[in-house]
Design a protein around this motif. Structure first.
Motif, PDB file in Angstrom:
ATOM      1  N   ARG A  48       1.130  -1.097   0.051  1.00  0.00           N
ATOM      2  CA  ARG A  48       0.433  -0.151  -0.369  1.00  0.00           C
ATOM      3  C   ARG A  48       0.872   1.193   0.004  1.00  0.00           C
ATOM      4  NH1 ARG A  48      -3.157   3.494   2.797  1.00  0.00           N
ATOM      5  NH2 ARG A  48      -1.655   3.224   5.493  1.00  0.00           N
ATOM      6  N   MET A  49       1.830   1.367   0.602  1.00  0.00           N
ATOM      7  CA  MET A  49       3.226   2.186   0.942  1.00  0.00           C
ATOM      8  C   MET A  49       3.390   2.893  -0.272  1.00  0.00           C
ATOM      9  SD  MET A  49       5.416   1.917   4.287  1.00  0.00           S
ATOM     10  CE  MET A  49       4.013   1.278   6.088  1.00  0.00           C
ATOM     11  N   ARG A  50       3.911   1.217  -1.468  1.00  0.00           N
ATOM     12  CA  ARG A  50       4.697   2.201  -2.123  1.00  0.00           C
ATOM     13  C   ARG A  50       3.563   2.137  -3.258  1.00  0.00           C
ATOM     14  NH1 ARG A  50       7.008  -3.622  -0.974  1.00  0.00           N
ATOM     15  NH2 ARG A  50       9.121  -3.396  -0.216  1.00  0.00           N
ATOM     16  N   ALA A  51       2.427   1.667  -3.439  1.00  0.00           N
ATOM     17  CA  ALA A  51       1.431   2.630  -4.694  1.00  0.00           C
ATOM     18  C   ALA A  51       0.841   3.522  -4.369  1.00  0.00           C
ATOM     19  CB  ALA A  51      -0.325   1.803  -3.910  1.00  0.00           C
ATOM     20  N   MET A  52       1.548   4.609  -2.921  1.00  0.00           N
ATOM     21  CA  MET A  52       1.134   5.925  -2.478  1.00  0.00           C
ATOM     22  C   MET A  52       2.406   6.557  -3.176  1.00  0.00           C
ATOM     23  SD  MET A  52      -0.187   5.178   1.245  1.00  0.00           S
ATOM     24  CE  MET A  52      -0.353   6.759   1.833  1.00  0.00           C
ATOM     25  N   GLY A  53       3.387   5.533  -3.903  1.00  0.00           N
ATOM     26  CA  GLY A  53       5.196   6.720  -3.655  1.00  0.00           C
ATOM     27  C   GLY A  53       5.792   6.493  -2.881  1.00  0.00           C
ATOM     28  N   LEU A  54       5.527   5.916  -1.906  1.00  0.00           N
ATOM     29  CA  LEU A  54       6.723   5.584  -0.320  1.00  0.00           C
ATOM     30  C   LEU A  54       7.118   4.601  -0.235  1.00  0.00           C
ATOM     31  CD1 LEU A  54       3.485   7.086   2.032  1.00  0.00           C
ATOM     32  CD2 LEU A  54       5.315   8.250   1.484  1.00  0.00           C
ATOM     33  N   GLU A  55       8.912   4.587  -0.100  1.00  0.00           N
ATOM     34  CA  GLU A  55       9.787   3.245  -0.349  1.00  0.00           C
ATOM     35  C   GLU A  55       9.997   3.243   1.386  1.00  0.00           C
ATOM     36  OE1 GLU A  55      14.285   3.074  -1.037  1.00  0.00           O
ATOM     37  OE2 GLU A  55      13.277   4.503  -1.412  1.00  0.00           O
ATOM     38  N   PRO A  56       9.183   1.985   1.657  1.00  0.00           N
ATOM     39  CA  PRO A  56       9.087   1.510   3.046  1.00  0.00           C
ATOM     40  C   PRO A  56      11.494   0.964   2.758  1.00  0.00           C
ATOM     41  CG  PRO A  56       8.300  -0.360   1.902  1.00  0.00           C
ATOM     42  CD  PRO A  56       8.827   1.068   0.823  1.00  0.00           C
ATOM     43  N   ILE A  57      11.524   1.405   4.546  1.00  0.00           N
ATOM     44  CA  ILE A  57      12.924   1.495   4.468  1.00  0.00           C
ATOM     45  C   ILE A  57      12.428   0.867   5.976  1.00  0.00           C
ATOM     46  CG2 ILE A  57      15.381   2.158   4.797  1.00  0.00           C
ATOM     47  CD1 ILE A  57      14.531   2.111   2.366  1.00  0.00           C
ATOM     48  N   PRO A  58      12.835  -0.432   6.627  1.00  0.00           N
ATOM     49  CA  PRO A  58      13.079  -1.503   7.641  1.00  0.00           C
ATOM     50  C   PRO A  58      14.335  -1.277   8.877  1.00  0.00           C
ATOM     51  CG  PRO A  58      14.508  -2.664   6.119  1.00  0.00           C
ATOM     52  CD  PRO A  58      13.667  -1.656   5.654  1.00  0.00           C
ATOM     53  N   LYS A  59      13.873  -0.811   9.418  1.00  0.00           N
ATOM     54  CA  LYS A  59      14.675  -0.490  10.787  1.00  0.00           C
ATOM     55  C   LYS A  59      15.070  -1.833  11.921  1.00  0.00           C
ATOM     56  CE  LYS A  59      15.984   3.226  14.508  1.00  0.00           C
ATOM     57  NZ  LYS A  59      15.732   2.311  15.674  1.00  0.00           N
ATOM     58  N   LEU A  60      16.336  -1.793  12.164  1.00  0.00           N
ATOM     59  CA  LEU A  60      16.320  -3.100  13.546  1.00  0.00           C
ATOM     60  C   LEU A  60      17.275  -2.723  14.086  1.00  0.00           C
ATOM     61  CD1 LEU A  60      15.562  -6.725  12.308  1.00  0.00           C
ATOM     62  CD2 LEU A  60      14.308  -5.289  13.669  1.00  0.00           C
ATOM     63  N   ASN A  61      16.882  -2.166  15.711  1.00  0.00           N
ATOM     64  CA  ASN A  61      17.966  -1.285  16.439  1.00  0.00           C
ATOM     65  C   ASN A  61      18.940  -2.700  16.842  1.00  0.00           C
ATOM     66  OD1 ASN A  61      19.493   0.009  17.928  1.00  0.00           O
ATOM     67  ND2 ASN A  61      17.811   2.097  17.665  1.00  0.00           N
ATOM     68  N   PHE A  62      20.133  -2.675  17.050  1.00  0.00           N
ATOM     69  CA  PHE A  62      20.558  -3.556  17.200  1.00  0.00           C
ATOM     70  C   PHE A  62      21.513  -3.041  18.347  1.00  0.00           C
ATOM     71  CE2 PHE A  62      19.788  -6.101  13.172  1.00  0.00           C
ATOM     72  CZ  PHE A  62      19.569  -6.983  13.932  1.00  0.00           C
ATOM     73  N   SER A  63      21.814  -1.452  18.809  1.00  0.00           N
ATOM     74  CA  SER A  63      21.955  -1.701  19.994  1.00  0.00           C
ATOM     75  C   SER A  63      22.075  -1.835  21.362  1.00  0.00           C
ATOM     76  CB  SER A  63      21.571   0.575  19.983  1.00  0.00           C
ATOM     77  OG  SER A  63      22.631   1.118  21.152  1.00  0.00           O
ATOM     78  N   ALA A  64      23.044  -2.140  22.284  1.00  0.00           N
ATOM     79  CA  ALA A  64      23.019  -2.881  23.140  1.00  0.00           C
ATOM     80  C   ALA A  64      22.099  -2.253  24.170  1.00  0.00           C
ATOM     81  CB  ALA A  64      24.002  -2.951  23.482  1.00  0.00           C
ATOM     82  N   TYR A  65      21.765  -0.267  24.062  1.00  0.00           N
ATOM     83  CA  TYR A  65      21.185   0.261  24.920  1.00  0.00           C
ATOM     84  C   TYR A  65      19.539   0.776  24.763  1.00  0.00           C
ATOM     85  CZ  TYR A  65      19.821   4.226  27.540  1.00  0.00           C
ATOM     86  OH  TYR A  65      18.762   5.088  27.968  1.00  0.00           O
ATOM     87  N   HIS A  66      19.331   0.041  23.283  1.00  0.00           N
ATOM     88  CA  HIS A  66      17.765   0.327  22.408  1.00  0.00           C
ATOM     89  C   HIS A  66      17.539  -1.433  22.198  1.00  0.00           C
ATOM     90  CE1 HIS A  66      17.853   4.299  23.036  1.00  0.00           C
ATOM     91  NE2 HIS A  66      19.148   4.380  22.573  1.00  0.00           N
ATOM     92  N   ASP A  67      17.458  -2.461  22.934  1.00  0.00           N
ATOM     93  CA  ASP A  67      17.523  -4.061  22.334  1.00  0.00           C
ATOM     94  C   ASP A  67      16.651  -4.771  23.205  1.00  0.00           C
ATOM     95  OD1 ASP A  67      19.460  -4.311  23.846  1.00  0.00           O
ATOM     96  OD2 ASP A  67      20.644  -5.344  23.274  1.00  0.00           O
ATOM     97  N   ALA A  68      15.699  -4.349  23.871  1.00  0.00           N
ATOM     98  CA  ALA A  68      14.763  -5.155  24.522  1.00  0.00           C
ATOM     99  C   ALA A  68      14.018  -5.637  24.015  1.00  0.00           C
ATOM    100  CB  ALA A  68      13.964  -4.466  25.814  1.00  0.00           C
ATOM    101  N   TRP A  69      13.735  -5.003  22.638  1.00  0.00           N
ATOM    102  CA  TRP A  69      12.821  -5.810  21.916  1.00  0.00           C
ATOM    103  C   TRP A  69      13.298  -7.867  21.801  1.00  0.00           C
ATOM    104  CZ3 TRP A  69      14.421  -7.522  16.780  1.00  0.00           C
ATOM    105  CH2 TRP A  69      15.825  -6.938  16.375  1.00  0.00           C
ATOM    106  N   LEU A  70      15.191  -8.101  21.772  1.00  0.00           N
ATOM    107  CA  LEU A  70      15.504  -9.188  21.172  1.00  0.00           C
ATOM    108  C   LEU A  70      15.352  -9.453  22.677  1.00  0.00           C
ATOM    109  CD1 LEU A  70      19.112  -8.138  19.001  1.00  0.00           C
ATOM    110  CD2 LEU A  70      17.000  -9.572  18.848  1.00  0.00           C
ATOM    111  N   GLY A  71      14.867  -9.569  23.844  1.00  0.00           N
ATOM    112  CA  GLY A  71      14.217 -10.620  24.809  1.00  0.00           C
ATOM    113  C   GLY A  71      15.958 -11.534  25.037  1.00  0.00           C
ATOM    114  N   GLU A  72      15.785 -11.962  25.895  1.00  0.00           N
ATOM    115  CA  GLU A  72      17.286 -12.760  25.838  1.00  0.00           C
ATOM    116  C   GLU A  72      18.475 -12.868  25.176  1.00  0.00           C
ATOM    117  OE1 GLU A  72      16.812 -17.009  26.748  1.00  0.00           O
ATOM    118  OE2 GLU A  72      15.920 -17.258  24.828  1.00  0.00           O
ATOM    119  N   TYR A  73      17.854 -12.430  24.038  1.00  0.00           N
ATOM    120  CA  TYR A  73      19.807 -12.482  23.166  1.00  0.00           C
ATOM    121  C   TYR A  73      20.133 -11.429  23.367  1.00  0.00           C
ATOM    122  CZ  TYR A  73      15.984 -16.429  21.288  1.00  0.00           C
ATOM    123  OH  TYR A  73      15.457 -16.545  21.090  1.00  0.00           O
TER     124      TYR A  73
END
Length: 324
Positions: free
Chosen positions: A96-121
């Protein structure tokens, strides 16, 4: 070449939360006060859609999606929270984004200060298991995004100890660069260019400019007012103005990050700053607008305000560079 006008939006939000307190969560109020991990989806789908629909008319052509725990990963479903988007749902939204002219770019934050989303890893840095999980996630996200042009790896603020956590894990210089090169190698398989936050250059300039590959797109951030140089001829203070200048001097491609988080005139002021410093050249790929608020009902008008201000900032830039 047309400049990039990108908007930063959060699908997940536990990059700023404490994974250790996952089982102690008692509601949104406590989350705001103590930064506790929320085991349920932050993102309001209706708010997400309203913001995305507003972006094209605000002059954006790219969206950077901070995924975190907001996706039900097929490779590691244990990382996802209740209500996370399925692969199919995200793929439909990307289309849907691409059809609107928006280029989607992924982000996964691998900073050790911002990686609570990685759980036990997040507490397994430097281990074989950590690298296996990271490689799985990068491969899966690249596949979902059809091998995007860029992939934002985060990697900001790792020098800040987080005393809210039961354990603090922060990499020293050699391991930080080792892991950066590992992430880059994972992306190389997909022919995807890495993108990182640049604030580590403020503390270790010599090392940063020796070891940071020019392949990595740089995003230095400055959210306050633009202030003059000090008596030593540098832009002092906690912001990233001097970092932007240093990156330009070393020939890095930049997408500076702007925001109304601390100054409503910030977006236009940073554009003017690049003009005044003679840095609005081919290495200035564009700008990234980051409201820094979860995609929820409470933040709706903050999210829309940052987008709206981009419209006029882009007009200002293009009046100075009609060929862009």
């Amino acid at each position: 070449m047309e400049k990039i006008w990108s908007y930063f939006i959060q699908l997940g939000h536990n990059m700023w939360r404490d994974e250790w307190s996952r089982v102690e969560f008692n509601g949104p109020a406590q989350t705001q006060v103590t930064g506790r991990y929320k085991p349920e989806m932050y993102t309001d789908r209706a708010v997400w859609r309203q913001v995305i629909d507003f972006l094209p008319e605000s002059g954006f052509n790219m969206v950077v999606i901070d995924i975190g725990e907001g996706l039900l990963y097929e490779s590691h479903p244990e990382l996802s929270v209740k209500g996370a988007w399925t692969r199919e749902e995200l793929c439909r939204e990307l289309a849907r984004m691409r059809a609107m002219g928006l280029e989607p770019i992924p982000k996964l934050n691998f900073s050790a200060y911002h990686d609570a989303w990685l759980g036990e890893y997040s507490r397994m840095l430097g281990t074989q298991r950590y690298y296996e999980v990271v490689a799985d996630l990068i491969d899966e996200v690249c596949d979902i995004f059809d091998d995007p042009r860029f992939f934002h790896l985060g990697l900001d603020e790792e020098y800040i100890p987080d005393h809210r956590k039961g354990v603090t894990v922060i990499r020293c210089a050699d391991l930080w660069y080792h892991d950066l090169y590992f992430y880059m190698k994972c992306l190389e398989k997909h022919n995807v260019r890495p993108w990182v936050w640049s604030d580590p250059n403020r503390r270790t300039k010599d090392t940063y400019f020796k070891r940071m590959p020019h392949e990595c797109i740089q995003s230095e951030a400055h959210y306050e007012r633009v202030t003059p140089r000090d008596e030593n001829g540098v832009f002092s203070g906690a912001g990233g103005l001097q970092g932007m200048v240093d990156l330009a001097r070393h020939g890095y491609d930049q997408i500076p990050c702007v925001s109304t988080w601390a100054c409503h005139q910030n977006i236009a002021q940073i554009i003017q700053f690049f003009e005044d410093e003679g840095m609005a050249d081919e290495h200035l790929l564009g700008f990234l607008t980051a409201p820094w608020h979860p995609t929820d009902r409470e933040g709706l008008y903050t999210l829309l305000n940052d987008a709206h201000r981009n419209k006029y900032a882009r007009r200002m830039f293009e009046s100075l560079h009609p060929e862009e």
